[in-house]
Write a protein that holds these residues in place. Structure first.
Motif, short mmCIF file in Angstrom:
data_model
loop_
_atom_site.label_atom_id
_atom_site.label_comp_id
_atom_site.label_asym_id
_atom_site.label_seq_id
_atom_site.Cartn_x
_atom_site.Cartn_y
_atom_site.Cartn_z
N ILE A 7 0.84 -1.08 0.06
CA ILE A 7 0.12 -0.02 0.05
C ILE A 7 1.06 1.16 0.14
CG2 ILE A 7 -1.76 1.28 1.16
CD1 ILE A 7 -2.51 -1.58 2.71
N THR A 8 0.74 2.20 -1.09
CA THR A 8 1.73 3.36 -1.22
C THR A 8 0.94 4.44 -1.34
OG1 THR A 8 3.96 3.84 -2.12
CG2 THR A 8 2.23 2.76 -3.54
N GLY A 9 1.55 5.47 -1.16
CA GLY A 9 0.93 6.77 -1.32
C GLY A 9 1.81 8.18 -0.91
N ASN A 10 1.19 9.07 -0.34
CA ASN A 10 2.17 9.97 0.32
C ASN A 10 1.67 10.42 1.47
OD1 ASN A 10 3.76 10.98 -2.16
ND2 ASN A 10 1.72 11.74 -2.98
N GLY A 11 2.20 10.97 2.44
CA GLY A 11 1.71 11.26 3.82
C GLY A 11 0.41 12.02 3.99
N GLY A 12 -0.20 11.47 4.75
CA GLY A 12 -1.43 12.23 5.06
C GLY A 12 -2.55 11.53 3.99
N GLN A 13 -2.35 10.70 3.36
CA GLN A 13 -3.45 10.08 2.51
C GLN A 13 -4.12 8.67 3.02
OE1 GLN A 13 -1.21 9.31 -1.34
NE2 GLN A 13 -2.74 10.79 -2.33
N GLY A 14 -3.82 8.44 4.50
CA GLY A 14 -4.45 7.58 4.94
C GLY A 14 -4.01 6.15 4.71
N ILE A 15 -2.72 5.99 4.46
CA ILE A 15 -1.97 4.55 4.38
C ILE A 15 -2.12 3.74 5.49
CG2 ILE A 15 0.26 3.29 3.56
CD1 ILE A 15 -0.93 5.22 1.32
N VAL A 16 -1.81 4.22 6.58
CA VAL A 16 -1.94 3.68 7.84
C VAL A 16 -3.06 3.02 8.25
CG1 VAL A 16 -1.45 3.76 10.41
CG2 VAL A 16 0.43 5.11 8.95
N PHE A 17 -4.18 3.83 7.95
CA PHE A 17 -5.68 3.58 8.23
C PHE A 17 -5.93 2.33 7.30
CE2 PHE A 17 -10.23 3.31 7.71
CZ PHE A 17 -10.51 3.65 9.09
N LEU A 18 -5.63 2.46 6.16
CA LEU A 18 -5.66 1.52 5.08
C LEU A 18 -4.92 0.15 5.49
CD1 LEU A 18 -7.46 1.16 2.58
CD2 LEU A 18 -5.49 1.92 1.25
N THR A 19 -3.84 0.46 6.04
CA THR A 19 -3.38 -0.87 6.39
C THR A 19 -3.89 -1.71 7.51
OG1 THR A 19 -1.02 0.07 5.34
CG2 THR A 19 -0.94 -1.93 7.03
N ARG A 20 -4.22 -0.91 8.30
CA ARG A 20 -4.99 -1.37 9.46
C ARG A 20 -6.23 -1.95 9.27
NH1 ARG A 20 -7.41 2.32 14.21
NH2 ARG A 20 -8.51 0.78 15.49
N LEU A 21 -7.03 -1.22 8.19
CA LEU A 21 -8.35 -1.91 7.58
C LEU A 21 -8.19 -3.38 7.17
CD1 LEU A 21 -11.36 -1.80 6.85
CD2 LEU A 21 -10.55 -0.68 4.87
N PHE A 22 -7.28 -3.61 6.27
CA PHE A 22 -7.02 -4.99 5.74
C PHE A 22 -6.43 -5.78 6.76
CE2 PHE A 22 -6.65 -2.13 1.73
CZ PHE A 22 -7.78 -2.99 1.05
N ALA A 23 -5.44 -5.43 7.70
CA ALA A 23 -4.73 -6.30 8.74
C ALA A 23 -5.92 -6.79 9.79
CB ALA A 23 -3.56 -5.54 9.42
N GLN A 24 -6.64 -6.06 10.05
CA GLN A 24 -7.82 -6.26 11.12
C GLN A 24 -8.88 -7.40 10.45
OE1 GLN A 24 -7.77 -2.44 13.81
NE2 GLN A 24 -8.97 -4.11 14.45
#
Length: 185
Positions: A7-24
């Protein structure tokens, strides 16, 4: 299900939230999950990349040429990280026109499929640029090869969204329906 997802993008685009969504979501399905995140100048819009392995091996980073899927919230970040995809891998990219033409030969040679969606535009139509990431999650979930059920993702969004659950659910459904139209055509 074994999935290696970038999952890639720029800071502030919600990469961490998206990763958490898929992981959980994967954990809810009973799978083992390993995550590693690399933050560049994420506070200033710099490059951010997340490695997510579902039922993967012990190393947290995805080796070059082995990722099954990439979700790119920004087309230039997709190009920057193409080397991580395996032959016949798949990129879900937030873009009107796909990836730059100069990488076309590389994509053809490795049979990498690019699935594009103007998610930023859809997010603005829904009233918030900040949900582009969730739209892209729904878009990827609509593809038959992406083995994470939308119903489980919906339940995870309800659980992890703090104040924006309704908007996030609408974004997930918007991306999913857009993907269904594209992938069933």
């Amino acid at each position: 299900m074994d999935i290696k997802l970038i999952i890639t993008g720029n800071g502030g685009q919600g990469i961490v939230f998206l990763t958490r969504l898929f992981a959980q979501t994967a954990v809810t399905l009973g799978h083992s999950v390993m995550v590693s995140e690399t933050h560049g100048m994420s506070q200033r819009g710099g490059s951010v990349i997340s490695h997510l392995k579902i039922n993967g091996d012990e190393a947290p980073l995805i080796l070059s040429g082995t990722a099954d899927f990439m979700i790119a919230l920004e087309a230039n970040e997709a190009v920057r990280n193409l080397a991580l995809l395996r032959r016949a891998g798949m990129v879900f990219v937030n873009a009107d026109d796909g990836l730059r033409s100069e990488v076309g030969h590389h994509l053809d040679r490795l049979n990498i499929k690019v699935m594009r969606l103007p998610a930023s535009r859809l997010a603005l139509e829904l009233g918030s640029a900040s949900i582009t990431n969730i739209i892209m999650a729904g878009f990827a979930a609509a593809h038959p090869a992406f083995d994470i059920p939308i119903k489980k993702m919906t339940a995870t969004v309800e659980k992890i969204s703090k104040n924006n659950a309704e908007l996030n659910l609408k974004a997930l459904e918007t991306g999913y329906q857009a993907g269904r139209k594209i992938f069933s055509a």
